[in-house]
Design a protein around this motif. Structure first.
Motif: not given
Length: 464
Positions: A345-364
């Protein structure tokens, strides 16, 4: 001497603990005994947040040592925490290893330390234990850190890390250019904290040479420039729970897993996921503008609002906001992020761009809206927006605020204009190839495991 026994110690911050704990679980899956050392404060939080079905303590031993801080307020003062860690934890760590080593069949054969805890590598050297340094964020940040002597020689910064020339800096032609004001140490807190962080980063440049391996939670597809510039940095990422068919562990707060059932009810690729990690702080005005921007965009959203994200978080919402958003928006205090990001259901990630969040988002394969707060997050935004082209940043107004209309407009642009989703999915496929059989990250990890298990091999670089 018994079978291999690794002792692992992260820097005590959420973004450092989770990836090293993931690596430790991957090693445990390879039959390696692991003792994982948190600070007493973090250990207690992690134990409380582990759900009943997570059998982490069956896979590795979770232990703790003091960090030297007395109160929670001391830990909020990052400079004070860093100094107390350096003063107290080395002695406690050495005593812990000595205690474990009293058992002839249980002795520590390898130490893995977060590179920010470089003093642990010195202890390993002193005690004759082989050692690896783990870097949990982007290899480009480590490349920046290792380039500090050259930046001083070139007159970009002085020996305290202060910026002398405010010109764009590019460490390699295949890395994004950086503003010196966005160097990791230059955008953390006040001047005193910046100098403490810079001193620690400079000091660990010397200590990291003691490590037999320098491994990083990244992929060759993501950061070819940094990995070419410093070939001793070996990518073994992305380290994700899904790769060992488990759930992410190491969270400091209990996770609201009920949000997954809510996501199940939303249309495919419709939900804006909003999360700012464990340290971002908002003032009242910016918090309100974000809330109203999410309201304006007229899409379902899942918003992670930590108790300390803003002052009096419960009373910080615009008047009537929660009533108006009933059904369309869901607010949670903390969520199982890797599961959220993999949800259809996810469309996008509004993020602080921490590395964990970054790599988790792009891996999906999820496109980003970038809202960096401090430290490495500005460099990560550069990769997301300028190199990988899978996201957009926000523009601030004259008062330094990101207004509601800007939030609405960027969400609409990301989802309706350009090929952000397609590029994100292309990057996802490339990155995940690295952790598949015979991929570069997979090969590096397997070689690392062989080195841990082979006590006749003392170094992957031929060092003594």
């Amino acid at each position: 001497m018994g079978s291999p026994h690794v002792i692992a110690i992260p820097y005590p911050a959420q973004g450092h603990v989770i990836p090293l704990m993931e690596l430790a679980l991957c090693l445990a899956n390879q039959g390696i005994r692991v003792t994982f050392v948190n600070t007493e404060f973090d250990h207690e939080r992690i134990i409380k947040s582990l759900s009943n079905e997570q059998n982490v303590s069956d896979m590795m031993q979770l232990v703790s040592i003091p960090d030297g801080s007395e109160t929670w307020n001391d830990r909020k003062d990052a400079g004070k925490l860093i100094l107390s860690i350096i003063q107290v934890m080395p002695g406690k760590m050495e005593s812990l290893i000595e205690k474990i080593n009293q058992s002839e069949n249980d002795q520590i054969t390898c130490l893995i330390a977060d590179e920010s805890m470089g003093w642990a590598l010195e202890i390993a050297k002193k005690m004759g234990i082989r050692a690896a340094a783990f870097w949990p964020v982007a290899a480009s940040v480590l490349a920046l850190k290792l380039s500090i002597p050259k930046l001083i020689d070139d007159g970009i910064i002085d020996t305290t890390g202060a910026v002398l020339k405010n010109q764009m800096v590019q460490l390699s032609p295949t890395m994004p250019a950086m503003k010196p004001e966005h160097f990791v140490w230059a955008c953390i807190g006040d001047l005193a904290l910046q100098r403490i962080v810079f001193d620690v980063m400079s000091g660990t440049n010397r200590i990291v040479k003691l490590a037999d391996w320098v491994i990083c939670n990244t992929s060759d597809e993501l950061e070819v420039g940094a990995l070419t510039l410093y070939p001793k940095i070996l990518p073994i990422g992305p380290l994700l729970a899904s790769h060992r068919l488990g759930k992410s562990v190491g969270s400091f707060w209990p996770e609201d897993s009920d949000c997954l059932a809510w996501l199940d009810k939303q249309p495919e690729q419709s939900v804006i996921y909003v999360a700012f990690g464990s340290l971002t702080i908002f003032d009242q005005t910016q918090f309100s503008e974000l809330a109203l921007g999410l309201e304006l965009c007229n899409k379902p959203f899942l918003w992670v609002v930590r108790q300390d994200l803003t002052a009096e978080a419960e009373n910080a919402y615009p008047k009537g906001f929660k009533d108006r958003m009933e059904g369309r928006g869901r607010v949670a205090s903390w969520v199982p992020q890797q599961q959220v990001l993999s949800h259809p259901s996810l469309a996008c990630f509004l993020s602080h761009c921490g590395w964990n969040s970054t790599i988790e988002g792009l891996s999906n394969g999820v496109p980003f809206l970038c809202w960096p707060y401090f430290a490495d997050q500005f460099l990560n935004q550069s990769y997301i927006c300028d190199v990988w082209k899978i996201g957009l940043g926000f523009e601030r107004d004259a008062n330094g605020i990101i207004p509601r209309e800007e939030i609405k407009n960027k969400i609409e642009k990301l989802l309706n204009v350009g090929d952000y989703k397609e590029r994100a999915m292309d990057l996802q496929a490339k990155v995940l190839n690295g952790v598949k059989k015979d991929g570069i990250s997979d090969e590096n990890f397997n070689n690392f495991v062989k080195w841990i298990k082979d006590d006749k091999n003392h170094s992957c670089y031929g060092q003594s």
